[in-house]
Design an enzyme around this catalytic site. Structure first.
Site, short mmCIF file in Angstrom:
data_model
loop_
_atom_site.label_atom_id
_atom_site.label_comp_id
_atom_site.label_asym_id
_atom_site.label_seq_id
_atom_site.Cartn_x
_atom_site.Cartn_y
_atom_site.Cartn_z
N THR A 158 -55.33 -38.08 31.37
CA THR A 158 -54.12 -37.26 31.54
C THR A 158 -53.97 -36.99 33.05
O THR A 158 -53.43 -37.81 33.76
CB THR A 158 -54.16 -35.94 30.73
N LYS A 184 -62.77 -38.30 29.45
CA LYS A 184 -61.63 -37.86 30.26
C LYS A 184 -61.73 -36.35 30.46
O LYS A 184 -62.26 -35.65 29.59
CB LYS A 184 -60.28 -38.29 29.66
N THR A 195 -65.83 -31.55 28.26
CA THR A 195 -64.75 -32.50 28.47
C THR A 195 -63.76 -32.37 27.33
O THR A 195 -64.11 -31.93 26.23
CB THR A 195 -65.25 -33.93 28.50
N SER A 413 -43.57 -29.22 33.15
CA SER A 413 -42.18 -29.61 33.41
C SER A 413 -42.08 -31.01 33.97
O SER A 413 -43.07 -31.68 34.22
CB SER A 413 -41.55 -28.60 34.34
#
Lengths: 413, 413
Positions: A158, A184, A195, A413
């Site tokens: 991400t 990740k 994590t 956003s």
């Protein structure tokens, strides 16, 4: 994925070997991200065992609920992971999404829905439409290949700036077995499964209860000892899969966690978890420096870990390290606020080999120059000796920079 | 003092009246700061009673140790406060400094050393040389005047961008009594006595045990309900002085905390503590927005406060508010990680009057536009209803901005 790669990223990545019995495919489903992969399917041969540890959040994601439920059987045939949407706090629709995804995945590989494992990472609270990706699963299962581990690590990112991969080969009995792991991060990282997502697979023939024992014990000093920002995710998931394919080559089947033949495997597995966990810290949002905090001389190991986390989670300690300022007074503060037994007048503090404080006051031999030079390094070791017992613990974190604020000020956003 | 004043600073400050029996002087001792006052002496008439609450840190400063020791007598004649050096973690030398300061102050006003109260704020771990200021105390005691309250508030500032002052006049019996309060923040602020330093004085004739009762009860929902950065200081001190001068004008002497005549005074005092505590938050390091977090429907009030603090201390919630992003998913995360009883599927979340989530998922009537407009305000109210009980709590914090990181990245140097 961020445009700027963490300065703490590895200089080189290992070449990831295949794990016999594991095939991998990734795809661009366009769930949130564009022009990158965001969907991972990992297909396991029949007979694969599985173990897992998950977030202790009281608001776990729908995929975490599903994994916990399916873990009882201890068998896995397919793992489906998406990035960009966590399918967390999505209520009834979240459960419908996991049901539909599990059904599609089970159909794609020809297994029962109880052998499907799911993980989702990304925004919380947005409904995740399974229509965006479930039609891709059949094709992915068919096209999956054993050599796609690095691609797998990329698809689950991400805000990570680099993929986290690791591999190890060790003897089980007289036979080489392989362990591959991916993970990740990179924000909402704190103990209680640090994590957000990590997956490890091996061709070793190890029964599910033994895997679970390895995993539960292995996380305490690795993933549960790292923190980026003290914020525990709703989605933290660490799954360990064992295909057992090495049995054909003579590897012994391990059904007892106390089996002496498991020693080298356990050590390699623990080292792998530690390396992956530290990679998560080194890719913490906005991280510019790795911080290792060791507390010695505490009343107990548990007390030492609490003090170490109080130091590692202190915004004032983390900003001081970001500013390359050996502000050990803030370490005193963090020891004092931990609520654990401590005696101010016995406390000693080191940054690297530089002892800054001893017996409750500044070390007379303290060199500002040497310490300032030390603080310019990209990996800082802070040690506090409490001076009242033998409890010891080490945790890892990263510094707190303006970039952390920038990344998290407008993530949604 | 920072060059940039917090955008949340009061538009105007109250004119601070005198408190009969209290005289104040400030001076430029040059302890750390230049061209500003950094030393405060507050002289109390004979008969002044005192109460105090302090940091719960296991590594308290030397002045905190001295105040705790002297509080047993319940009598105060002089308070000496310096900014720029906390005299914390300074070992034997720190105790020598407080002893020498107390001796000089006692001599300056002609009282016993047990009637001296001290507070120090600033850097931790640097020895504080009493020679820098103790010679000033006699002159300050002589020159002290009743009208110096605003000057007092300025002299105790460190990274504060505005002085915190408040005054109230209430009836005690049929007689007007006055309460004046000052406080300083602005980092290393967390529950367990939130502000680093606050001093309140009144001319009301109130016995020391009653003062202590007022203070201990008053802090729970005020100073102990604010947090800037979750870091508890070594030096937190709140002292309440009562000169009793109003007795001459007919104010009743209060010797029982249950005395009904204390009602208005208690309410005014609690309101004053709340206002000062919120001012500390509004001047939190780098603060651009005030955040009020109310948790309702928790299992108990204690549980509600823990959940509220989990939200208020979450770096991800605080950075989202800084970015004017109504990222309520992070509130879900913070509720989930608090470790308190919660039921994901009953949780509801509001930002202001905008309900964003209900029954464990996004509110169907949720308006992104209205909520985005709301997030632009400089005071944000977050409410989470846990849906399982009647426990309720409110805490206050500020957003986490790049300025916080900048201020704390090079504070010491």
């Amino acid at each position: 994925m961020s445009a700027t790669i963490s300065p703490l990223a590895p200089k080189k990545y290992p070449k990831m070997p295949a794990i016999e019995g594991v095939r991998i495919a990734t795809a661009e489903a366009g769930i949130k991200y564009k022009n990158r992969t965001d969907l991972l399917t990992m297909v396991f041969d029949a007979g694969t065992t599985v173990a897992g540890v998950f977030t202790r959040s009281k608001c776990p994601s729908a995929p975490v609920d599903l994994c916990r439920q399916n873990l009882g059987q201890g068998k896995a045939r397919v793992l489906v992971v998406n990035s960009g949407n966590a399918n967390a706090f999505t209520g009834k629709r979240g459960r419908e999404t996991t049901s539909m995804t599990a059904a599609a995945a089970a159909k794609a590989v020809g297994c029962s829905v109880e052998e499907v494992f799911l993980a989702s990472t990304g925004v919380i609270g947005e409904p995740l439409d399974p229509g965006k990706y479930s039609h891709l699963l059949a094709g992915m299962a068919k096209d999956a290949r054993p050599d796609q581990w690095s691609e797998a690590a990329k698809a689950i990112m991400t805000t990570d700036t680099f993929p986290k991969v690791i591999t190890a080969t060790v003897k089980l009995g007289d036979v080489d077995v392989t362990l591959n792991g991916i993970a990740k991060g990179a924000g909402m990282i704190a103990p209680d499964m640090a994590t957000m997502l990590s997956f490890v697979a091996t061709d070793a023939p190890i029964a599910a209860p033994v895997l679970q024992d390895l995993l539960s014990k292995g996380t305490a000093k690795t993933f549960n000892a790292v923190t980026v920002d003290s914020d525990t995710s709703t989605s933290d998931t660490l799954l360990l899969f064992a295909t057992g394919a090495a049995a054909k080559r003579g590897a012994p089947e391990i059904t007892d966690p106390k089996d002496a033949r498991l020693g080298a495997f356990r050590r390699a597995f623990n080292k792998m978890l530690k390396t992956l966990a530290i990679q998560v810290v080194r890719d913490g949002e906005g991280a510019r420096k790795q911080i290792e905090v060791t507390v010695t001389g505490a009343k107990s190991a548990r007390s030492a870990k609490r003090i170490a986390l109080s130091i590692a989670n202190s915004p004032l300690v983390k900003t001081a390290v970001a500013g390359e300022d050996a502000n050990w007074g803030r370490v005193v503060m963090a020891v004092g606020k931990a609520g654990e037994p401590a005696d101010r007048d016995r406390l000693a503090i080191w940054f690297g080999d530089n002892r800054l404080a001893v017996d409750g006051e500044r070390d007379a031999g303290y060199s500002e120059e040497a310490t300032s030079a030390y603080m310019k390094r990209d990996s800082i070791v802070i040690r506090a000796d409490i001076g009242i017992g033998r409890g010891k613990a080490t945790v890892w974190t990263c510094d707190l920079t303006k970039e952390y604020v920038a990344i998290n000020g407008d993530y949604r956003s």
